[in-house]
Scaffold this motif. Sequence first.
Motif, PDB file in Angstrom:
ATOM      1  N   ALA A 122     -16.884  -2.399 -10.376  1.00 36.89           N
ATOM      2  CA  ALA A 122     -16.032  -3.096  -9.397  1.00 36.89           C
ATOM      3  C   ALA A 122     -14.913  -2.199  -8.867  1.00 36.89           C
ATOM      4  O   ALA A 122     -14.721  -2.078  -7.652  1.00 36.89           O
ATOM      5  CB  ALA A 122     -15.449  -4.364 -10.029  1.00 36.89           C
ATOM      6  N   ALA A 123     -14.152  -1.563  -9.768  1.00 37.07           N
ATOM      7  CA  ALA A 123     -12.979  -0.797  -9.334  1.00 37.07           C
ATOM      8  C   ALA A 123     -13.353   0.367  -8.421  1.00 37.07           C
ATOM      9  O   ALA A 123     -12.750   0.558  -7.355  1.00 37.07           O
ATOM     10  CB  ALA A 123     -12.211  -0.293 -10.555  1.00 37.07           C
ATOM     11  N   ILE A 124     -14.355   1.162  -8.810  1.00 39.69           N
ATOM     12  CA  ILE A 124     -14.695   2.333  -7.994  1.00 39.69           C
ATOM     13  C   ILE A 124     -15.350   1.918  -6.679  1.00 39.69           C
ATOM     14  O   ILE A 124     -15.088   2.528  -5.632  1.00 39.69           O
ATOM     15  CB  ILE A 124     -15.581   3.333  -8.786  1.00 39.69           C
ATOM     16  N   GLU A 125     -16.152   0.866  -6.685  1.00 36.16           N
ATOM     17  CA  GLU A 125     -16.748   0.411  -5.422  1.00 36.16           C
ATOM     18  C   GLU A 125     -15.674  -0.148  -4.486  1.00 36.16           C
ATOM     19  O   GLU A 125     -15.752   0.018  -3.268  1.00 36.16           O
ATOM     20  CB  GLU A 125     -17.839  -0.616  -5.679  1.00 36.16           C
ATOM     21  N   ASP A 126     -14.660  -0.797  -5.052  1.00 33.79           N
ATOM     22  CA  ASP A 126     -13.539  -1.271  -4.236  1.00 33.79           C
ATOM     23  C   ASP A 126     -12.781  -0.094  -3.626  1.00 33.79           C
ATOM     24  O   ASP A 126     -12.386  -0.120  -2.456  1.00 33.79           O
ATOM     25  CB  ASP A 126     -12.577  -2.112  -5.075  1.00 33.79           C
ATOM     26  N   CYS A 127     -12.573   0.947  -4.443  1.00 33.58           N
ATOM     27  CA  CYS A 127     -11.876   2.127  -3.935  1.00 33.58           C
ATOM     28  C   CYS A 127     -12.676   2.792  -2.818  1.00 33.58           C
ATOM     29  O   CYS A 127     -12.103   3.214  -1.794  1.00 33.58           O
ATOM     30  CB  CYS A 127     -11.611   3.114  -5.072  1.00 33.58           C
ATOM     31  N   TYR A 128     -13.986   2.880  -2.990  1.00 38.52           N
ATOM     32  CA  TYR A 128     -14.798   3.484  -1.936  1.00 38.52           C
ATOM     33  C   TYR A 128     -14.747   2.629  -0.662  1.00 38.52           C
ATOM     34  O   TYR A 128     -14.654   3.167   0.449  1.00 38.52           O
ATOM     35  CB  TYR A 128     -16.244   3.673  -2.390  1.00 38.52           C
ATOM     36  N   ALA A 129     -14.787   1.306  -0.828  1.00 37.29           N
ATOM     37  CA  ALA A 129     -14.690   0.415   0.339  1.00 37.29           C
ATOM     38  C   ALA A 129     -13.357   0.606   1.049  1.00 37.29           C
ATOM     39  O   ALA A 129     -13.284   0.603   2.290  1.00 37.29           O
ATOM     40  CB  ALA A 129     -14.867  -1.040  -0.098  1.00 37.29           C
ATOM     41  N   GLY A 130     -12.292   0.785   0.276  1.00 39.10           N
ATOM     42  CA  GLY A 130     -10.976   1.007   0.882  1.00 39.10           C
ATOM     43  C   GLY A 130     -10.895   2.333   1.604  1.00 39.10           C
ATOM     44  O   GLY A 130     -10.305   2.438   2.691  1.00 39.10           O
ATOM     45  N   LEU A 131     -11.490   3.374   1.017  1.00 40.94           N
ATOM     46  CA  LEU A 131     -11.506   4.685   1.665  1.00 40.94           C
ATOM     47  C   LEU A 131     -12.322   4.624   2.956  1.00 40.94           C
ATOM     48  O   LEU A 131     -11.921   5.183   3.990  1.00 40.94           O
ATOM     49  CB  LEU A 131     -12.086   5.726   0.712  1.00 40.94           C
ATOM     50  N   LYS A 132     -13.450   3.926   2.902  1.00 38.29           N
ATOM     51  CA  LYS A 132     -14.289   3.816   4.093  1.00 38.29           C
ATOM     52  C   LYS A 132     -13.583   3.014   5.188  1.00 38.29           C
ATOM     53  O   LYS A 132     -13.662   3.354   6.375  1.00 38.29           O
ATOM     54  CB  LYS A 132     -15.625   3.161   3.729  1.00 38.29           C
ATOM     55  N   TRP A 133     -12.873   1.952   4.793  1.00 34.53           N
ATOM     56  CA  TRP A 133     -12.094   1.183   5.776  1.00 34.53           C
ATOM     57  C   TRP A 133     -11.041   2.072   6.428  1.00 34.53           C
ATOM     58  O   TRP A 133     -10.846   2.027   7.654  1.00 34.53           O
ATOM     59  CB  TRP A 133     -11.423  -0.006   5.090  1.00 34.53           C
ATOM     60  N   THR A 134     -10.390   2.895   5.621  1.00 37.24           N
ATOM     61  CA  THR A 134      -9.375   3.820   6.150  1.00 37.24           C
ATOM     62  C   THR A 134      -9.995   4.767   7.164  1.00 37.24           C
ATOM     63  O   THR A 134      -9.454   4.969   8.265  1.00 37.24           O
ATOM     64  CB  THR A 134      -8.747   4.616   4.985  1.00 37.24           C
ATOM     65  N   PHE A 135     -11.134   5.330   6.815  1.00 34.44           N
ATOM     66  CA  PHE A 135     -11.834   6.266   7.702  1.00 34.44           C
ATOM     67  C   PHE A 135     -12.292   5.570   8.980  1.00 34.44           C
ATOM     68  O   PHE A 135     -12.104   6.096  10.093  1.00 34.44           O
ATOM     69  CB  PHE A 135     -13.026   6.855   6.948  1.00 34.44           C
ATOM     70  N   ASN A 136     -12.874   4.380   8.848  1.00 36.39           N
ATOM     71  CA  ASN A 136     -13.423   3.666  10.010  1.00 36.39           C
ATOM     72  C   ASN A 136     -12.343   3.131  10.941  1.00 36.39           C
ATOM     73  O   ASN A 136     -12.614   2.845  12.112  1.00 36.39           O
ATOM     74  CB  ASN A 136     -14.314   2.507   9.557  1.00 36.39           C
ATOM     75  N   ASN A 137     -11.128   2.974  10.430  1.00 35.78           N
ATOM     76  CA  ASN A 137     -10.033   2.444  11.244  1.00 35.78           C
ATOM     77  C   ASN A 137      -9.004   3.518  11.591  1.00 35.78           C
ATOM     78  O   ASN A 137      -7.826   3.229  11.773  1.00 35.78           O
ATOM     79  CB  ASN A 137      -9.361   1.282  10.505  1.00 35.78           C
ATOM     80  N   ALA A 138      -9.498   4.741  11.703  1.00 36.01           N
ATOM     81  CA  ALA A 138      -8.612   5.875  11.955  1.00 36.01           C
ATOM     82  C   ALA A 138      -7.838   5.729  13.261  1.00 36.01           C
ATOM     83  O   ALA A 138      -6.656   6.085  13.339  1.00 36.01           O
ATOM     84  CB  ALA A 138      -9.420   7.168  11.968  1.00 36.01           C
ATOM     85  N   GLU A 139      -8.480   5.207  14.294  1.00 37.95           N
ATOM     86  CA  GLU A 139      -7.794   5.063  15.585  1.00 37.95           C
ATOM     87  C   GLU A 139      -6.648   4.078  15.485  1.00 37.95           C
ATOM     88  O   GLU A 139      -5.537   4.324  15.971  1.00 37.95           O
ATOM     89  CB  GLU A 139      -8.787   4.632  16.667  1.00 37.95           C
ATOM     90  N   GLU A 140      -6.908   2.935  14.858  1.00 41.06           N
ATOM     91  CA  GLU A 140      -5.858   1.918  14.706  1.00 41.06           C
ATOM     92  C   GLU A 140      -4.715   2.431  13.825  1.00 41.06           C
ATOM     93  O   GLU A 140      -3.539   2.195  14.119  1.00 41.06           O
ATOM     94  CB  GLU A 140      -6.450   0.653  14.091  1.00 41.06           C
ATOM     95  N   LEU A 141      -5.071   3.132  12.746  1.00 38.08           N
ATOM     96  CA  LEU A 141      -4.057   3.645  11.830  1.00 38.08           C
ATOM     97  C   LEU A 141      -3.390   4.912  12.350  1.00 38.08           C
ATOM     98  O   LEU A 141      -2.378   5.353  11.805  1.00 38.08           O
ATOM     99  CB  LEU A 141      -4.698   3.936  10.468  1.00 38.08           C
TER     100      LEU A 141
END
Length: 312
Positions: A122-141
């Motif tokens: 759970a923890a590592i998959e959540d971290c990967y999901a968060g990293l991917k969200w960060t990458f995918n929302n680069a324009e907004e961020l």
Amino acid sequence: MSYEEKVLPELLPMLKSNISFDLNKDLEMIRNLALPPMEKSPEVLATTRMIDGPESELLVKVYEPKCRQKIKLPVVFWIHGGGYVMGHPDGDDSLCECFVTEVNCVVVSIDYRLAPEHKYPAAIEDCYAGLKWTFNNAEELKIDTSKIAIAGASAGGGLTAALALMARDRGEIEVAFQAPLYPMLDDRNVTPSSYEINEKNLPKAWNREANEIAWKMYLGSISSDEVSYYAAPARAKDLSLLPPAYIFIGQLDPFRDETIEYVARLAEAGVPVEFHLYPGCFHGFDSIFNNAEVSKRARSGFINALSQALNR
């Protein structure tokens, strides 16, 4: 000489103010301890977001300069510690604000699911999901995806090392820098330091007994020969092609020897790595709430390395 006498005198007040606890009995109490008051930086804007996780929504905290220029900034993906069983992004607010003001970056801090309610992965998959969200929302961020650092301390350091391995293996996101600080890397607890730093020697610091309980809560019924290196990165046989690393640890930390071995293996694999060992220092000695000179020096060294890596 007792182990307490080996602790740097300037760290003794912090050690003595710690509480002794049994994770099997006191986990909820520890989770609910009030955080010391923290002064918010007037230069940093912190917002809370909910993102899609592997099985449920996840909270992330985003920290950025209040007065932003139009240029895209580097990003630090931060993972809190807590033995995989406790902790929350709120506890690292002041540290994340320091990253923003001193590195001139955006910080995304993930609230991953905790064991024993949510065991590995759970923890590592959540971290990967968060990293991917960060990458995918680069324009907004408004972040530069060529300057992504991942970092965390203790269990967050273990998750940082695991996330670097997972990002390398999945090939979707390129990480520019990793900082697994005094990382929780090895479930086997077979090194000299894992025996040395025990409840008898340092009852008020993270020690062998607490570590064994936390790993059991995280891994559940997984047998030792089936533990993945995404759970315990010390088990990874191939450390090549990982991002440059910065790591530090105290000499009186049960993770000392597994960390030193991991650093050596990173270097053998051709990964640029900077490492610092602090004598007289126990696990978590660099806490943002501790103003001892050695703690400030450790934090400053790490933040300077982060800044150099992301602002070249």
